[in-house]
Enzyme design. Structure first.
Site, PDB file in Angstrom:
ATOM      1  N   ARG A  89      63.871  18.156  81.307  1.00 19.28           N
ATOM      2  CA  ARG A  89      62.488  17.952  80.869  1.00 19.28           C
ATOM      3  C   ARG A  89      61.975  19.106  80.021  1.00 19.28           C
ATOM      4  O   ARG A  89      60.837  19.079  79.578  1.00 19.28           O
ATOM      5  CB  ARG A  89      61.595  17.847  82.103  1.00 19.28           C
ATOM      6  CG  ARG A  89      61.100  16.458  82.412  1.00 19.28           C
ATOM      7  CD  ARG A  89      60.231  16.593  83.649  1.00 19.28           C
ATOM      8  NE  ARG A  89      59.374  15.481  83.892  1.00 19.28           N
ATOM      9  CZ  ARG A  89      59.706  14.401  84.599  1.00 19.28           C
ATOM     10  NH1 ARG A  89      60.914  14.246  85.058  1.00 19.28           N
ATOM     11  NH2 ARG A  89      58.824  13.469  84.820  1.00 19.28           N
ATOM     12  N   ARG A 128      51.613   1.234  89.652  1.00 19.70           N
ATOM     13  CA  ARG A 128      52.612   1.771  90.588  1.00 19.70           C
ATOM     14  C   ARG A 128      51.920   2.575  91.689  1.00 19.70           C
ATOM     15  O   ARG A 128      52.311   2.522  92.848  1.00 19.70           O
ATOM     16  CB  ARG A 128      53.604   2.652  89.807  1.00 19.70           C
ATOM     17  CG  ARG A 128      54.699   3.263  90.670  1.00 19.70           C
ATOM     18  CD  ARG A 128      55.795   3.893  89.824  1.00 19.70           C
ATOM     19  NE  ARG A 128      55.452   5.236  89.381  1.00 19.70           N
ATOM     20  CZ  ARG A 128      56.211   5.976  88.548  1.00 19.70           C
ATOM     21  NH1 ARG A 128      57.341   5.477  88.073  1.00 19.70           N
ATOM     22  NH2 ARG A 128      55.849   7.176  88.192  1.00 19.70           N
ATOM     23  N   ARG A 134      52.595   7.482  95.731  1.00 18.71           N
ATOM     24  CA  ARG A 134      52.733   8.726  94.954  1.00 18.71           C
ATOM     25  C   ARG A 134      51.366   9.220  94.518  1.00 18.71           C
ATOM     26  O   ARG A 134      50.681   8.569  93.740  1.00 18.71           O
ATOM     27  CB  ARG A 134      53.625   8.476  93.727  1.00 18.71           C
ATOM     28  CG  ARG A 134      55.094   8.509  94.059  1.00 18.71           C
ATOM     29  CD  ARG A 134      55.940   8.301  92.837  1.00 18.71           C
ATOM     30  NE  ARG A 134      55.651   9.255  91.767  1.00 18.71           N
ATOM     31  CZ  ARG A 134      56.405   9.395  90.692  1.00 18.71           C
ATOM     32  NH1 ARG A 134      57.498   8.661  90.557  1.00 18.71           N
ATOM     33  NH2 ARG A 134      56.089  10.268  89.764  1.00 18.71           N
TER      34      ARG A 134
END
Ligand code: ADP
Length: 197
Positions: A89, A128, A134
């Site tokens: 990343r 999501r 999350r």
């Protein structure tokens, strides 16, 4: 070995497509996000440190992530290859990965980059967040922060692999099946090239 990177912004479908790709190609899935969440769930010192960054939408420091990847390699010495998901990343991570693979006398074959527009990404992530538990997916300001980190720190990784002629953009919108087919087409071409046909 046959090593792939699945690249793309948060919400671009890396996790979904990874599951299918590892099943089809028999490579080991290495998701730094999943590894970090497992550390958090087990409340390890690494997990506790990581959580403070993740909850703010920031990247976990390079040395922490690279150390974790290195240990994961040790656990999978017989792997026929890896699918890297959410890693590297940063350019520093990409360079560290190049070195680690070189020690194993291998390299990255292809970087498959899923491209999805930002409004679609925000929609997918908030969706999501309703079911994933999350915390980084429920707050739109944390999601926007992850995009700005992606633009600043992660998009230069694309250039690293473009220079090495390993970078393949893939349209990441449409059905999961259609996207999977596009990924497989690109992988098959690469496999043919590597086998000399
Ligand atoms: P997504 O790509 O959907 O944001 P991930 O599960 O890949 O989700 O990562 C979740 C969070 O974990 C990131 O926002 C970041 O804070 C941290 N993280 C995951 N992988 C890395 C990495 N390679 N380097 C630094 N931080 C990472």
């Amino acid at each position: 070995m046959f090593n792939l990177i699945l690249f793309g912004p948060p919400g671009s479908g890396k996790g979904t497509q990874s599951e299918r790709l590892v099943e089809k190609y028999g490579v080991v899935h290495l998701s730094t996000g999943n590894l970090l969440r497992a550390e958090i769930a087990q409340k390890t010192p690494l997990g506790l440190e990581a959580k403070s960054f993740i909850d703010k939408g920031q990247l976990v420091p390079d040395e922490v992530v690279i150390g974790m990847v290195d240990s994961y390699f040790d656990l999978h010495k017989d792997a026929r290859g890896f699918l890297f998901d959410g890693f590297p990343r940063t350019v520093a991570q990409a360079k560290a990965l190049d070195r680690l693979l070189e020690l194993k006398k291998t390299a990255i074959s292809s970087v498959l980059a899923l491209e999805v527009n930002e409004e679609e990404l925000v929609k997918r992530l908030l969706n999501r967040g309703k079911t994933s538990g999350r915390s980084d997916d429920t707050d739109e300001s944390v999601i926007r922060k992850r995009f700005s980190v992606y633009t600043e720190e992660t998009s230069p990784v694309a250039e690293h692999y473009r220079k090495a002629r390993k970078f393949h953009p893939i349209a990441g919108e449409g059905s999961v099946d259609a996207i999977f087919d596009r990924l497989c087409d690109t992988i098959e071409k690469q496999l043919k090239k590597e086998s000399g046909h």
